[in-house]
Scaffold this active site. Structure first.
Site, short mmCIF file in Angstrom:
data_model
loop_
_atom_site.label_atom_id
_atom_site.label_comp_id
_atom_site.label_asym_id
_atom_site.label_seq_id
_atom_site.Cartn_x
_atom_site.Cartn_y
_atom_site.Cartn_z
CB SER A 138 -0.08 -5.16 -4.80
OG SER A 138 -0.99 -5.58 -3.82
CE1 TYR A 162 -0.72 0.67 -3.47
CE2 TYR A 162 -2.10 -1.26 -3.05
CZ TYR A 162 -0.85 -0.67 -3.16
OH TYR A 162 0.27 -1.45 -2.99
CE LYS A 166 1.53 -0.69 -6.05
NZ LYS A 166 2.89 -0.17 -6.14
P1 NAD Z 1 6.56 2.57 2.25
O1 NAD Z 1 5.57 3.66 2.28
O2 NAD Z 1 7.20 2.15 3.50
O3 NAD Z 1 7.72 2.91 1.19
C1 NAD Z 1 7.48 3.71 0.06
C2 NAD Z 1 8.59 4.75 -0.01
O4 NAD Z 1 8.41 5.57 -1.17
C3 NAD Z 1 8.61 5.69 1.20
O5 NAD Z 1 9.92 5.77 1.71
C4 NAD Z 1 8.14 7.02 0.63
O6 NAD Z 1 8.74 8.11 1.32
C5 NAD Z 1 8.62 6.92 -0.81
N1 NAD Z 1 7.84 7.72 -1.78
C6 NAD Z 1 6.50 7.77 -1.93
N2 NAD Z 1 6.20 8.59 -2.96
C7 NAD Z 1 7.36 9.04 -3.47
C8 NAD Z 1 7.70 9.91 -4.54
N3 NAD Z 1 6.75 10.50 -5.29
N4 NAD Z 1 9.00 10.15 -4.80
C9 NAD Z 1 9.97 9.57 -4.04
N5 NAD Z 1 9.71 8.77 -3.01
C10 NAD Z 1 8.42 8.49 -2.73
O7 NAD Z 1 5.85 1.33 1.53
P2 NAD Z 1 6.32 -0.18 1.40
O8 NAD Z 1 5.43 -1.00 2.24
O9 NAD Z 1 7.78 -0.28 1.57
O10 NAD Z 1 5.89 -0.45 -0.12
C11 NAD Z 1 6.81 -0.31 -1.19
C12 NAD Z 1 6.08 -0.59 -2.49
O11 NAD Z 1 5.52 -1.91 -2.43
C13 NAD Z 1 4.93 0.37 -2.77
O12 NAD Z 1 4.92 0.63 -4.16
C14 NAD Z 1 3.72 -0.45 -2.40
O13 NAD Z 1 2.57 -0.06 -3.13
C15 NAD Z 1 4.14 -1.86 -2.76
N6 NAD Z 1 3.44 -2.89 -1.99
C16 NAD Z 1 3.45 -2.85 -0.64
C17 NAD Z 1 2.74 -3.79 0.09
C18 NAD Z 1 2.71 -3.75 1.59
O14 NAD Z 1 1.83 -4.37 2.18
N7 NAD Z 1 3.64 -3.07 2.27
C19 NAD Z 1 2.04 -4.83 -0.59
C20 NAD Z 1 2.08 -4.85 -1.98
C21 NAD Z 1 2.78 -3.87 -2.68
#
Ligand code: NAD
Ligand code: UDP
Length: 362
Positions: A138, A162, A166
């Site tokens: 991120s 958080y 990362k």
């Molecule tokens: P999201 O919460 O929609 O998706 C994450 C998924 O992981 C969910 O379906 C959740 O059920 C699953 N999950 C969480 N913990 C788990 C575990 N221990 N075992 C199995 N499944 C698990 O989030 P997103 O927005 O799709 O983000 C995806 C990734 O991208 C994350 O790692 C997040 O930190 C990173 N990210 C997101 C953003 C953003 O703004 N959305 C920005 C930068 C980085």
């Protein structure tokens, strides 16, 4: 020299694939002809997203409900039913917790899920001999940047648990690569993912009041919330509100395909460690986004300027050139597309996936 024909038919394990970015990436992978297995514990998502991904792709995927902290499960999945070690050509690792505020009040939950979960995944991958990984990092790893646009070699820092998770995972992956150059790893630093698939069938489905700007604006436009609170009107930016690099989630998903292809094309003996910004390079203020959303939706988005939110930075946008050079990837969609697609998703699914899951239809 390319080891695989990366154009189709590869086997990809997607952790967290039922979530927001994961579901859009699964769709891209299926449309590119790959075989997709999703491992997700559904703690922040619903199976409905994957049903819709399958219907959009016209192809099915394999879903396994499970937790990335379950080492035995991961090992079984990665080795495959017939011990055809390895059972996958790559892992795309989205699973994790992502709410900054929650990470401040529950740091151990974040270290357990994000850090321990990733260690567990990496151990299982090592045992199974699956050494190709795309990781969701991120722009938060840049902390409060000294200047913009931000290049990959800028200093990194963490301002909350958080972000620290990362940052530590990025370092773990670098150590792993140094220990064994057979690893092929992409650390993708996302800027601000927004929008939804153009069909309006899959999109972002936050539970409770959204923390992020675009879903909040969408819910104001649809009438679920009265007005937007704009956090700070006195930043040193052109209109005083915070500036970010919003990237369409479909562009982000295609960035993952580009990254996997680059990894597959890397030499399997010397491996590679790629660290790449995924952003547009365009800075957009909160008020720019509100105006663009009003145009896209035809609805007013009332707002009030309130105090700054703790921990926010004034401006954060990418230098996206390295992704163009290394991955041959650039964004295709602009702010108007992001708003139009977010609005289509919001207006067709005013309660996200929950209503559809309850009634059995979209
Ligand atoms: P999201 O919460 O929609 O998706 C994450 C998924 O992981 C969910 O379906 C959740 O059920 C699953 N999950 C969480 N913990 C788990 C575990 N221990 N075992 C199995 N499944 C698990 O989030 P997103 O927005 O799709 O983000 C995806 C990734 O991208 C994350 O790692 C997040 O930190 C990173 N990210 C997101 C953003 C953003 O703004 N959305 C920005 C930068 C980085
Ligand atoms: N923001 C806002 N009101 C909200 C949510 C966010 O004014 O209800 C602002 C926030 O201060 C920042 C920008 O919108 O300037 C993007 O915030 P978001 O939480 O979406 O992303 P991040 O903080 O991770 O960049």
């Amino acid at each position: 020299m390319a080891e695989f024909d990366a154009t189709s038919g590869r086997r990809v394990l997607v952790t967290g694939g039922a979530g927001y970015i994961g579901s859009h990436t699964c769709l891209e992978l299926l449309q590119a002809g790959h075989h997709v297995t999703v491992l997700d514990n559904l703690c922040n998502s619903s199976l409905e997203s994957l049903k819709r991904v399958e219907s959009l792709a016209g192809r099915s995927l394999t879903f396994m409900q499970g937790d990335i902290r379950d080492f035995e499960l991961l090992r079984r999945v990665l080795v495959g039913p017939n011990n055809e070690c390895p059972a996958f050509d790559a892992v795309v690792h989205f699973a994790g917790l992502k709410a900054v505020g929650e990470s401040v009040s529950q740091p151990l939950a974040y270290f357990d899920n994000n850090l321990s979960g990733t260690v567990c995944l990496l151990r299982a991958m090592t045992e199974a001999g699956v050494k190709t990984l795309v990781f969701s990092s991120s722009a938060t790893v840049y902390g409060d940047p000294a200047s913009v646009p931000i290049s990959e070699d800028f200093p990194r820092s963490a301002t909350n648990p958080y972000g620290r998770s990362k940052l530590v995972i990025e370092d773990m992956l670098a150590d792993l690569y140094r220990s064994d150059p057979a690893w092929r790893i992409a650390r993708l630093r996302y800027f601000n993912p927004v929008g939804a698939h153009v069909s309006g069938l899959i999109g972002e489905d936050p539970s409770g009041a959204p923390n992020n700007l675009m879903p909040y604006v969408s819910q104001v436009a649809i009438g679920r919330r009265e007005y937007l609170q704009v956090f700070g009107g006195d930043y040193p930016t052109p209109d005083g509100t915070g500036v970010r690099d919003y990237i369409h989630v479909a562009d982000l998903a295609s960035g993952h395909l580009a990254a996997i292809r680059a990894l597959w094309q890397a030499d399997s003996q010397t491996g590679c460690l790629l660290t790449v910004n995924l952003g547009t390079g365009v800075g957009v203020s909160v008020l720019d986004l509100v105006k663009a959303f009003e145009r896209a939706s035809g609805r007013p988005v009332p707002y009030r300027i309130v105090a700054r939110r703790a921990g926010d930075v004034a401006a954060c946008y990418a230098n996206p050139v390295l992704a163009q050079t290394l991955l041959g990837w650039r964004t295709q969609r602009n702010l108007a597309d992001m708003c139009a697609d977010a609005w289509r998703w919001q207006s067709r699914n005013p309660h996200g996936y929950r209503q559809a899951a309850a009634t059995g239809g979209a």
